[in-house]
Design a protein around this motif. Structure first.
Motif, PDB file in Angstrom:
ATOM      1  N   GLY A   1     -19.963 -13.460  12.889  1.00  0.00           N
ATOM      2  CA  GLY A   1     -20.737 -14.978  12.905  1.00  0.00           C
ATOM      3  C   GLY A   1     -20.576 -15.581  11.726  1.00  0.00           C
ATOM      4  O   GLY A   1     -21.635 -16.359  11.559  1.00  0.00           O
ATOM      5  N   LEU A   2     -19.979 -15.200  10.570  1.00  0.00           N
ATOM      6  CA  LEU A   2     -19.944 -15.831   9.466  1.00  0.00           C
ATOM      7  C   LEU A   2     -19.113 -17.079   9.162  1.00  0.00           C
ATOM      8  O   LEU A   2     -18.108 -17.172  10.147  1.00  0.00           O
ATOM      9  CB  LEU A   2     -19.418 -14.824   8.371  1.00  0.00           C
ATOM     10  N   ARG A   3     -19.765 -18.000   8.588  1.00  0.00           N
ATOM     11  CA  ARG A   3     -18.765 -19.391   8.356  1.00  0.00           C
ATOM     12  C   ARG A   3     -17.602 -18.805   7.673  1.00  0.00           C
ATOM     13  O   ARG A   3     -17.466 -18.407   6.469  1.00  0.00           O
ATOM     14  CB  ARG A   3     -19.515 -20.246   7.719  1.00  0.00           C
ATOM     15  N   LEU A   4     -16.360 -19.568   7.851  1.00  0.00           N
ATOM     16  CA  LEU A   4     -15.062 -19.321   7.466  1.00  0.00           C
ATOM     17  C   LEU A   4     -14.526 -20.357   7.076  1.00  0.00           C
ATOM     18  O   LEU A   4     -14.337 -21.316   7.663  1.00  0.00           O
ATOM     19  CB  LEU A   4     -14.355 -18.400   8.529  1.00  0.00           C
ATOM     20  N   LYS A   5     -13.780 -20.425   5.865  1.00  0.00           N
ATOM     21  CA  LYS A   5     -13.109 -21.289   5.244  1.00  0.00           C
ATOM     22  C   LYS A   5     -11.825 -20.635   4.794  1.00  0.00           C
ATOM     23  O   LYS A   5     -12.004 -19.681   4.281  1.00  0.00           O
ATOM     24  CB  LYS A   5     -13.652 -21.903   4.095  1.00  0.00           C
ATOM     25  N   ILE A   6     -10.975 -21.010   4.923  1.00  0.00           N
ATOM     26  CA  ILE A   6      -9.268 -20.698   4.676  1.00  0.00           C
ATOM     27  C   ILE A   6      -8.788 -21.563   3.450  1.00  0.00           C
ATOM     28  O   ILE A   6      -8.335 -22.654   3.798  1.00  0.00           O
ATOM     29  CB  ILE A   6      -8.334 -20.286   5.643  1.00  0.00           C
TER      30      ILE A   6
ATOM     31  N   VAL B   1     -13.076 -23.449  12.006  1.00  0.00           N
ATOM     32  CA  VAL B   1     -12.820 -22.806  10.674  1.00  0.00           C
ATOM     33  C   VAL B   1     -12.311 -24.161   9.812  1.00  0.00           C
ATOM     34  O   VAL B   1     -12.098 -25.126  10.607  1.00  0.00           O
ATOM     35  CB  VAL B   1     -11.805 -21.675  10.474  1.00  0.00           C
ATOM     36  N   GLN B   2     -12.540 -24.000   8.482  1.00  0.00           N
ATOM     37  CA  GLN B   2     -11.997 -25.304   7.750  1.00  0.00           C
ATOM     38  C   GLN B   2     -10.965 -24.762   6.893  1.00  0.00           C
ATOM     39  O   GLN B   2     -11.039 -23.598   6.346  1.00  0.00           O
ATOM     40  CB  GLN B   2     -13.096 -25.863   6.943  1.00  0.00           C
ATOM     41  N   VAL B   3      -9.660 -25.091   7.213  1.00  0.00           N
ATOM     42  CA  VAL B   3      -8.408 -24.978   6.516  1.00  0.00           C
ATOM     43  C   VAL B   3      -8.370 -25.913   5.269  1.00  0.00           C
ATOM     44  O   VAL B   3      -8.098 -26.988   5.489  1.00  0.00           O
ATOM     45  CB  VAL B   3      -7.175 -24.784   7.413  1.00  0.00           C
TER      46      VAL B   3
ATOM     47  N   VAL C   1      -9.599 -29.804   8.509  1.00  0.00           N
ATOM     48  CA  VAL C   1      -8.646 -29.569   7.497  1.00  0.00           C
ATOM     49  C   VAL C   1      -9.266 -30.349   6.049  1.00  0.00           C
ATOM     50  O   VAL C   1      -9.516 -31.364   6.014  1.00  0.00           O
ATOM     51  CB  VAL C   1      -7.085 -30.416   7.844  1.00  0.00           C
ATOM     52  N   GLY C   2      -9.318 -29.552   5.070  1.00  0.00           N
ATOM     53  CA  GLY C   2      -9.737 -30.144   3.710  1.00  0.00           C
ATOM     54  C   GLY C   2      -8.783 -30.189   2.641  1.00  0.00           C
ATOM     55  O   GLY C   2      -7.609 -29.353   2.619  1.00  0.00           O
ATOM     56  N   PHE C   3      -8.936 -31.009   1.782  1.00  0.00           N
ATOM     57  CA  PHE C   3      -7.675 -30.959   0.598  1.00  0.00           C
ATOM     58  C   PHE C   3      -8.840 -31.052  -0.722  1.00  0.00           C
ATOM     59  O   PHE C   3      -9.803 -31.669  -0.969  1.00  0.00           O
ATOM     60  CB  PHE C   3      -7.159 -32.450   0.786  1.00  0.00           C
ATOM     61  N   ILE C   4      -8.250 -30.244  -1.800  1.00  0.00           N
ATOM     62  CA  ILE C   4      -8.884 -30.247  -2.974  1.00  0.00           C
ATOM     63  C   ILE C   4      -7.870 -30.309  -4.027  1.00  0.00           C
ATOM     64  O   ILE C   4      -6.857 -29.590  -4.110  1.00  0.00           O
ATOM     65  CB  ILE C   4      -9.470 -28.859  -3.049  1.00  0.00           C
ATOM     66  N   ASP C   5      -7.958 -31.592  -4.694  1.00  0.00           N
ATOM     67  CA  ASP C   5      -6.855 -31.931  -5.726  1.00  0.00           C
ATOM     68  C   ASP C   5      -7.599 -32.185  -7.091  1.00  0.00           C
ATOM     69  O   ASP C   5      -7.999 -33.449  -7.264  1.00  0.00           O
ATOM     70  CB  ASP C   5      -5.676 -32.939  -5.313  1.00  0.00           C
ATOM     71  N   ALA C   6      -7.865 -31.322  -7.695  1.00  0.00           N
ATOM     72  CA  ALA C   6      -8.808 -31.627  -8.991  1.00  0.00           C
ATOM     73  C   ALA C   6      -8.026 -32.099 -10.051  1.00  0.00           C
ATOM     74  O   ALA C   6      -8.543 -32.735 -11.005  1.00  0.00           O
ATOM     75  CB  ALA C   6      -9.496 -30.338  -9.619  1.00  0.00           C
ATOM     76  N   ILE C   7      -6.689 -32.031 -10.022  1.00  0.00           N
ATOM     77  CA  ILE C   7      -5.959 -32.700 -11.202  1.00  0.00           C
ATOM     78  C   ILE C   7      -5.563 -34.275 -10.767  1.00  0.00           C
ATOM     79  O   ILE C   7      -5.585 -35.200 -11.314  1.00  0.00           O
ATOM     80  CB  ILE C   7      -4.629 -31.974 -11.584  1.00  0.00           C
ATOM     81  N   GLU C   8      -4.905 -34.113  -9.720  1.00  0.00           N
ATOM     82  CA  GLU C   8      -4.478 -35.387  -8.945  1.00  0.00           C
ATOM     83  C   GLU C   8      -5.526 -36.540  -8.818  1.00  0.00           C
ATOM     84  O   GLU C   8      -5.462 -37.649  -8.966  1.00  0.00           O
ATOM     85  CB  GLU C   8      -3.888 -35.032  -7.679  1.00  0.00           C
TER      86      GLU C   8
END
Length: 329
Positions: free
Chosen positions: A150-155, A180-182, A244-251
């Motif tokens: 039952g843990l929250r899951l992000k991939i 889930v959040q991919v 669906v998530g997006f992480i773009d720390a440079i862009e």
């Protein structure tokens, strides 16, 4: 607790070890690394003392990282102890998932709030190629254990040119039925990523690939409400349960919203992933600093948190050139 840019610092990324049971190409060299000595890393008592001091200053979320945090003995008890610190609302963990099959239930019982699982491919051969020593089946068993607990899951997936393009829609499909959040994370120009010959895929292209494959437009959800959430910009596909998530720390820099600091396994407080400046807490702790002076030292150091990263400046003299496993991934 505010820094000089009036950012509210509420989030600690805490590295428990520089050791790992995989050798991912963009993180570690194939021959492995020279490991820290046991006496060079913070003890659990030292870790808890720093967490208590930071909680008293306003930190409310702790993420356990590495290396691979699951290889640190006594982890379940540490999770329980951190969760019991007054002021700490969330304890989460980032892992490669190899040992989750046997540990997820105990971590959930200890109070862990969620898991971020690093998984770049669903193809067994590609997984072994990327990790050099890993078996995909172990990670898939870990995902099942996390969901059963039952843990929250992000991939978390790092899209890599010529390696895992085909896995982008396959990973997104995991969010069709399950909550889930991919998340797709831009390849960071850190350590082995510079020398392994790997090339990241821009997030705009990743989004386009997803929409073309499913024939559906991604619908913007935005960033989750609440200051303790990370920088991912989230979307939903019609009919999908998860996101669906997006992480773009440079862009797309999000430095103006950064609410975190990092503590390395050897006890160095890093104020920015890119910068080498910070505070040697291990020395202060072992020289007998008082609780009041510890809080003062933390507050003074965090006040000087850099205004932004300079990853694209190859000549930045303050740039931390160590690998991700050394600075806390």
């Amino acid at each position: 607790m505010l820094d000089r840019a009036q950012r509210k610092i509420e989030y600690l990324r805490l590295s428990l070890t520089d050791r790992c049971n995989l050798r991912c190409q963009y993180c570690m060299p194939a021959a492995g690394v020279e490991k820290l000595r046991h006496e060079d890393i913070l003890t659990f008592d030292e870790i808890l003392r720093v967490v208590r001091a930071l909680a008293e200053l306003g930190v409310r979320k702790v993420r356990l990282t590495g290396g691979e945090p699951l290889v640190r003995r006594g982890l379940v008890g540490l999770v329980r102890d951190i969760k019991a610190v007054p002021g700490i609302e969330q304890v989460v963990l980032t892992t490669n998932g190899v040992q989750l099959g046997s540990m997820a239930a105990d971590l959930a019982a200890a109070g862990l709030n969620g898991i971020n699982l690093s998984l770049d491919t669903l193809d067994a051969a590609t997984f072994h190629r990327l990790t050099r020593v890993g078996e995909l089946a172990d990670v898939l068993a870990g995902i099942e254990a996390v969901q059963a607990a039952g843990l929250r899951l992000k991939i978390n997936c790092v899209p890599l040119r010529g390696i895992n393009e085909a896995d982008i829609p396959r990973l997104v499909a995991l969010a069709r039925q399950d909550d889930v959040q991919v998340r797709f994370i831009e390849l960071m120009p850190i350590g082995c990523a510079r020398t392994a010959g790997l090339t990241g895929i821009p997030m705009a292209e990743v989004r386009s690939r997803i929409e073309q494959h499913f024939g559906l437009a991604l619908q913007l959800v935005g960033r989750p409400a609440g200051s303790l959430n990370g920088p991912a910009v989230c979307y939903r596909l019609p009919g999908f349960t998860g996101q669906v998530g997006f992480i773009d720390a440079i862009e797309h820099k999000f430095c103006t919203e950064c609410n975190r600091v990092r503590l390395t396994a050897e006890g160095f407080l890093k104020l920015c992933l890119n910068a080498k400046d910070g505070l040697d807490l291990r020395t202060l702790l072992r020289e007998g600093i008082s609780d009041d002076n510890l809080r003062l030292a933390l507050r003074q150091s965090i006040w000087h948190k850099p205004l932004e990263h300079h990853f694209t400046d190859a000549h930045d003299l303050n740039r931390d050139r160590r690998a991700m496993y050394q600075v806390g991934g």
